[in-house]
Write an enzyme that holds these catalytic residues in place. Structure first.
Site, PDB file in Angstrom:
ATOM      1  N   ASP B 115      -6.350  -3.802 -11.400  1.00  0.00           N
ATOM      2  CA  ASP B 115      -5.127  -3.912 -12.101  1.00  0.00           C
ATOM      3  C   ASP B 115      -4.814  -5.622 -12.318  1.00  0.00           C
ATOM      4  OD1 ASP B 115      -5.389  -3.984  -9.161  1.00  0.00           O
ATOM      5  OD2 ASP B 115      -3.082  -4.635  -9.119  1.00  0.00           O
ATOM      6  N   GLU B 180      -3.750  -3.820  -6.298  1.00  0.00           N
ATOM      7  CA  GLU B 180      -3.841  -4.975  -5.527  1.00  0.00           C
ATOM      8  C   GLU B 180      -2.571  -5.931  -6.039  1.00  0.00           C
ATOM      9  OE1 GLU B 180      -4.300  -9.256  -4.398  1.00  0.00           O
ATOM     10  OE2 GLU B 180      -4.090  -8.448  -6.395  1.00  0.00           O
TER      11      GLU B 180
END
Lengths: 436, 436
Positions: B115, B180
């Protein structure tokens, strides 16, 4: 000899019609309540003022007043005293209704604004904000205290004069203006259209106190800059919020200095005569980032005798000092902007005849002495004073604390007292023609 | 006797394959650049992670790794370490690719998140944020530094091992996780799915420093209350902005106290080891009104050895003290809320073998000593450490300053150094099977 009649005769000339007028007012209280209710029931927020004006126009026609209805145009929007972000006035007129005098008396403007502020959060209202509901002597609704209650008192005073067939010597000019809440463009337009008088009364919510002096105010916006960084290494950035706190604290010091210089006894009961309020702050978009910009917005009070420009200089100098003394501000100077609404201050002497007449009338009606103070806020009075050189007094039935709030209401008893006080002041100021 | 071979033999066993691997890496740099470019060209912001995972999956298939692809489910979202406002993970899987060892060696997790944070203001980018454009040794684009550059280094390291037919004794577990940037739910899911190892390397942007300790962090929101009033009578209200300044200043003092207690030499070059950042402030809606509410949001750093709960208590006590000492706060206590993302801290000893192996490898590759520090931010390492009891080291090619910023880029030379350092560490940690 100046007076045609001895004092006694003059007293009779005032007292007999006054008694009639008061009697009429006592007998017709439901008329006033019904009218105020109608007025509150119209949502006359900015852009919808026509709804309130329609009620005013109908009433003034009924009273046979000379009506002038017009939309604000270029002569106003291009005037240096036009402080507004509004450009569109079509469909939302100003209304002026004149009760022409027979001549020889002083003229008087009775000014009220028809615009009301938005209702805010509907959920905070216990009743429909446009119901005009009456409960235990209070009439509820947006604008009831600010200032349709005051306007209704003016209309009621005029209606009593008409109903009792009293002829005034001086002109009585009733103004129902738009845009008070957003910088006085409506009242500016009345002056530019030629409406002027020897004095003006504005029944803004003074809680029946008499305000010969009014604070002005203007809005500022300050951009404070920082340097962005990740929150975990915040020492690599400069937090704009920390820098904004310095700016706010400098403004607090400025407020202290400005108010320390005010010794006017009219302010003796007011903790901060001309406050500077920080009303908005916005910064940042992510908890883990050091924000690089703060936008502050606020309202600066202007002393009654002060020029708006001098207040502006005070604020600017405060920022300049920060820029000089703080290395970061030196590198990234905060910027100052004056935006949106502005209300000019106004002042007349405490012993001006308009003040003393209102004082006498109030004492006569209530049996108690009126409180004379300086206003903590601006009104259209500043515009009438600066643009029209008209002496202005603020005196009205509402209360500041309820203005702009949810569940706004007005005590009807105070509306009656205001109307009676104003009608007596009108009769004394404009004088009664003996033919009455 | 524990070692089957004398040291010299062991050195040969490492050095010969290492030389081959390094040679392969030198010869195949364009492969790495092309792969990183592909990865950056996929916009894998939250909710779009599948686009980046598709590139990862394709590559891992090509390398013949054992793939595990799954979507986060209830076992994760109902876990006490799940700190996220996201409930929908369908279509955006986690990916784990295992290079099974022959047995007898230590296992190692190589973890990278797929991400990336949003691009922010497109106008601030000089190039297309998803171009992956290469200019003067730098590859540009959102996620290049945080942390697709690091992930590409991991893939390149595994590809080199496979290409050189090296067989490891320990398992090498490559994890490409989601979430994350929003609280480590992806890495939590890997642990809950059973992925564990004797150590983990996460190539987050350390600028090639080695971080055996990582700061944790968590987000707070504080509501500070005031009492509304008109700005002209601001003394009748309580300005929530003024009260919020008191809260901010108390938090600054808390930050000072918390950091004064840190004497870890790994923090000696860091001005504020675990900062508390005020990232957002919002208050007020009208310049002329006294605002009655401020909402503050920020990020609190958590010491590597600290329990998140203890940091929370510190903040809460700070507010409690204000409530006790300040009459207004006593009447209207500010409220504290922990919301949104949270990153757990993590710590291993400076002389842990995973650290010393990376140190040796780095020295071997670059000829200079690696800098050992503590991280100023949280990573998924905290989740692996707390949920999986896995010793974690952070070491990667990107730089903090570029992460989350516009015009993010990574220096390709650093990606190569990271990949070579990591490959050597892998060979030492997992050990090479003699059959290689």
């Amino acid at each position: 000899m100046f007076f045609l009649f001895p004092k006694k005769r003059r007293d009779y000339l005032l007292n007999e019609p006054l008694a009639r007028v008061n009697q009429w007012m006592d007998d017709n209280q439901p008329k006033l309540i019904r009218f105020l209710q109608q007025l509150v029931q119209e949502d006359s927020t900015r852009g919808n003022e026509y709804k309130g004006q329609a009620v005013i126009i109908e009433k003034c026609r009924e009273l046979g007043l000379a009506l002038d209805i017009w939309e604000i145009g270029k002569e106003t929007t291009e005037h240096p005293y036009f402080y507004s972000d509004r450009t569109e006035f079509i469909g939302n007129p100003n209304v002026v209704a004149t009760l022409r005098g027979s001549g020889g008396g002083k003229s008087l403007i009775l000014n009220g604004h028809i615009d009301v502020v938005p209702i805010g959060n509907r959920a905070d209202w216990k009743i429909d904000p446009f119901s005009g509901e009456v409960k235990e002597g209070k009439l509820y609704g947006r604008g009831s205290t600010d200032m349709k209650g005051g306007t209704a008192a003016l209309i009621y005073a005029m209606e009593a004069i008409k109903a009792c067939n009293i002829i005034l010597k001086g002109d009585l000019i009733f103004e129902s203006v738009i845009e008070e809440e957003s910088g006085s463009a409506g009242s500016l337009a009345t002056v530019l259209r030629g409406y002027n008088a020897d004095g003006a009364i504005i029944p803004e919510p003074t809680n029946l106190k008499i305000f010969p002096k009014q604070q002005g105010s203007l809005w500022f916006r300050i951009h404070v800059f920082g340097k962005s960084a990740h929150g975990g290494t915040r020492y690599e950035g400069v937090n704009a919020i920390e820098k904004a706190i310095q700016v706010i604290q400098a403004i607090e010091q400025l407020e202290k200095r400005r108010n320390a210089s005010i010794h006017d006894p009219l302010y003796k009961n007011i903790p901060i005569p001309v406050p500077i309020n920080i009303g908005k702050i916005a910064s940042g978009s992510w908890p883990s980032s050091v924000p690089d910009l703060v936008v502050l917005e606020g309202r600066m009070g202007v002393k009654p005798e002060e020029m708006v420009e001098d207040a502006m200089v005070d604020m600017d100098q405060t920022l300049q000092l920060l820029i000089k003394e703080d290395p970061w501000f030196n590198q990234k100077p905060p910027t100052l902007e004056w935006f949106g609404a502005r209300w000019l201050p106004s002042t007349i002497e405490k012993d001006h005849q308009l003040v003393t007449i209102l004082q006498d009338s109030y004492k006569n009606i209530t049996g108690t002495d009126a409180v004379i103070e300086a206003s903590p806020w601006g009104t259209d009075g500043g515009m009438l004073y600066h643009a029209g050189k008209i002496p202005v007094v603020i005196f009205g039935p509402g209360t500041t604390a309820l203005a702009h709030d949810s569940n706004e209401y007005i005590e009807l008893e105070k509306v009656f007292i205001a109307a009676k006080t104003i009608v007596q002041a009108v009769l004394q100021w404009c004088e009664i023609d003996e033919l009455s």
